[in-house]
Design an enzyme around this catalytic site. Sequence first.
Site, PDB file in Angstrom:
ATOM      1  N   CYS A  85      20.208  48.945 -43.986  1.00 41.07           N
ATOM      2  CA  CYS A  85      20.899  48.358 -44.528  1.00 41.07           C
ATOM      3  C   CYS A  85      22.327  48.773 -45.458  1.00 41.07           C
ATOM      4  O   CYS A  85      22.270  48.262 -46.237  1.00 41.07           O
ATOM      5  CB  CYS A  85      19.536  48.443 -46.032  1.00 41.07           C
ATOM      6  SG  CYS A  85      17.821  47.659 -45.342  1.00 41.07           S
ATOM      7  N   HIS A 338      20.227  39.537 -49.583  1.00 41.53           N
ATOM      8  CA  HIS A 338      20.015  40.851 -48.854  1.00 41.53           C
ATOM      9  C   HIS A 338      20.225  40.508 -47.096  1.00 41.53           C
ATOM     10  O   HIS A 338      19.852  41.033 -46.202  1.00 41.53           O
ATOM     11  CB  HIS A 338      19.339  41.648 -48.862  1.00 41.53           C
ATOM     12  CG  HIS A 338      19.703  42.865 -47.785  1.00 41.53           C
ATOM     13  ND1 HIS A 338      20.833  43.598 -48.120  1.00 41.53           N
ATOM     14  CD2 HIS A 338      19.007  43.704 -47.168  1.00 41.53           C
ATOM     15  CE1 HIS A 338      21.332  44.249 -47.775  1.00 41.53           C
ATOM     16  NE2 HIS A 338      19.394  45.164 -47.198  1.00 41.53           N
TER      17      HIS A 338
END
Lengths: 394, 475
Positions: A85, A338
């Site tokens: 991430c 995201h």
Amino acid sequence: MESIKDKVAIIGMGCTKFGERWDAGLDDLAIEAAYEAFEDAGIDPADIQAGWFGTVTAPTTGIGATHAINPLKLRIPMTRVENWCITGHEALRNACFGVASGMYDIVLALGVEKLKDTGFPGLGTGRGMGPVLEARRTSPGSFALIATRYFYTYDLSPEEGKRVIGKIAVKNHYNGSMCPKAHFRNKITLEQVLNAPIIAWPLGLFDCCGNSDGAAAAVLVPAKIAKDFRKDPVYIKGLGQSFDPLLPHTRPGFDWLTWDALVDSSHQAYEQAGIKNPREELDIAEVHDCFTITELIIYENFGFCPRGKAKEDIDAGFFELTGGLPVNADGGLKCFGHPVGASGLRMTYEVYKQMQGKAQSPERQLKDVRFGLSHTFGGPPQVSAVAILGRELG
Amino acid sequence: MSGIISYGAYIPLWRLSRDVIAAGWGRASLGGERSVANNDEDTVTMAVEAVLDCLNNVDRGIVDGLYFASTTAPFREKQCAALVAAAADLRTDIITMDFSNSLRAGTAALRAALDAVNSGSAENVVVVAADSRLAYPRSDYEQNFGDGAAALLVSRNHTPVATVEASYSVSNDMYDVWRLDKDIFVQSWEDRFIIEHGYLENMSKAISGLMKRQDLKAESVNKAIFYAPNVRAQQTLARQVGLDVKTQLQDLLMGSLGVCGSAHALIMLVAALEEAKGGETFLLASYGDGSDAFLIKVTEAVGKIKGKQRGVKGFLNSKRSLPSYERYLSYRGLVEPQPGEPFRLFPSSSASWRERNWAIRFHGSRCKNCGLITFPIQRVCYGCRSKDNYEEVRLSDKRGTVYTFSLDTLAGRSDDPMVPHIVIESELGKTRIYSIMTDCDPSEIKIGMSVEMTFRRMYEGAGMYNYFWKCRPVR
């Protein structure tokens, strides 16, 4: 080891509208973010000398930087980076190193993610641990493990615990409601958060960030020539990155509260930037609120508040726009979703714009933003990246 | 003297009331309940459970053979016994064999194991039988069948709890109950024919043949352990061979379990041994394409292992009710559940092979330098960074407690939409294990609750079934 402080400046940034971008593919998102950054920097695409391109799920891995080079028609060295991430931050970090080394003068950091072409709403199961261990693991299922243990350790009933983290969702949605580029722009109430369907108990729908498409980009140059391009460049003050040494799920003695990656990456960046007391010295923080509980443990691992005391600051509104340290002033992952490769650069975009006094929607503009932090966090095992930006040299 | 030195069983947690099945079809219930294997269970996983139950308090190092019997093996080509032996963490220099195709496969494996130890080709052989047969929806068999497994440890040199004195077999070719190579459901001919000329004729031939040859009087039989497709057939047989239904006939377990195919005769034998006293005489008989009959003498040692296994009694008492007939259809694969989130990592035969010691044998690594135990096996120690300086330790037989957990609603199948993710702290060195909890009510999970490991089928991918360990509340 030298510090990265004041060696590199950002002279232009771009960020797409985040959301379910059925209209746009990976290439379209890359063009949208990169061209806004070129325009903001006042440069021609042909001025770019090298690039770092972050994406995670792009139509199979192993195809390198195709989706940056082809749409932008660049003829430059371009490297694809991927690191869970924190991928967007990795594009930024490696672009900074390219400039700081003296090899290049004008570089592009680009993060793009197209999640909405998969036909399912989450990130899917089965990433990171191998086929049998991963069989049914999802991101919400793993992050919820933190909440259960946090509530237990600090003697919060699930109901009390959910109220604490629920307020983070309410805050971020409030901020995001004023951000035109956010995916979700609805204000929500604590009652809505508490009554929402469970995704991975104890986390409910509003404890989880959305799944969105998006891209963001930055143009970087050596700090000493930044003012040749614009009067208000933003300077890189510190870059931290760290992994936890073993999967939290199987790590001996792990308490699920102290995350080495968070502690180490923030300390690296604070030290480079010369920040002693982040709670006092930072004017804005864009942190990885993939889940509300994640934002809470970030407060405590980044030194924004003492361990076990996040509840008091949350209740007091310390992390709200009008508080002592506004966190996720643009709505965070909660409102932007995201799109993995884009997030680190999207957060940096918010800090950059706030420093320049150009936050989207004036009612969100913070006063006198001198130091800001952007941060992403993923895994497993956990990996964390922190960038600290400053408005002035020195 | 060769004989049975230990026994074990496994019965799935889930039971389905026959009233629920009957209500699904608007027809009469046969009463009682049947066992139903979970959607992550098959005959391999049930066999592993029974073997582990049987080997509880037995040094696994003595086992030099494992015979697996089933008519519902998950593989057509690939041995189940080798997989069961690996999951049970047995040695690799052992004899493994699969027995199949007949409801007599369980007793055929028992006979072969006895022959092996008697001939000296093996010392200690585990016989395990497991079955999970599918009956046509709405049929009587659907109500009658159950899922379960039993295991016996047959030995030459250890003190037996029961000795097998003699046996007698009858072979018979007949279409009575059968499945073609392409069939999912058990087919059968008219009941009156197959009971009379199949079951009764062959069973009584084997039993009478054995009694006559051994000069065994009906009154000296303490327990007649007769497999049967239903209670009525079993009682008719008992009368035919001169036994008293009330006092001598071992319960068929129809009311609480259902008939578990090739495992059933052995399940009944285990149930009988659980209640046995030294000196008793058992007559065991199974049916399928003929009949196998055995004369068994219980020894005084039977008292010594009581309580060391969960056995039939323990597993029967540990149960939960499936709430609906639909859930049964889905658990047994008769209706297709909507899958959870797509799975991105596909299995690899070579990767699974490399990982077999932790994924199948469930070994962790214990650092020889600092003693830290980690799961899965770590080549470089997390505690002291010693490289390749570890010994493997088995974690599958250790209990643990829930350290933290979450209840995921994204990844589950539609028939089990909530997946409990569990971080376990093992009783062995506080080793942390990450696992899914199965056979549970998710709402009852708490930090600190006690769990045990269970071998399960995880998912199908790349043309393979993939097995791994889950945890469950201690049964």
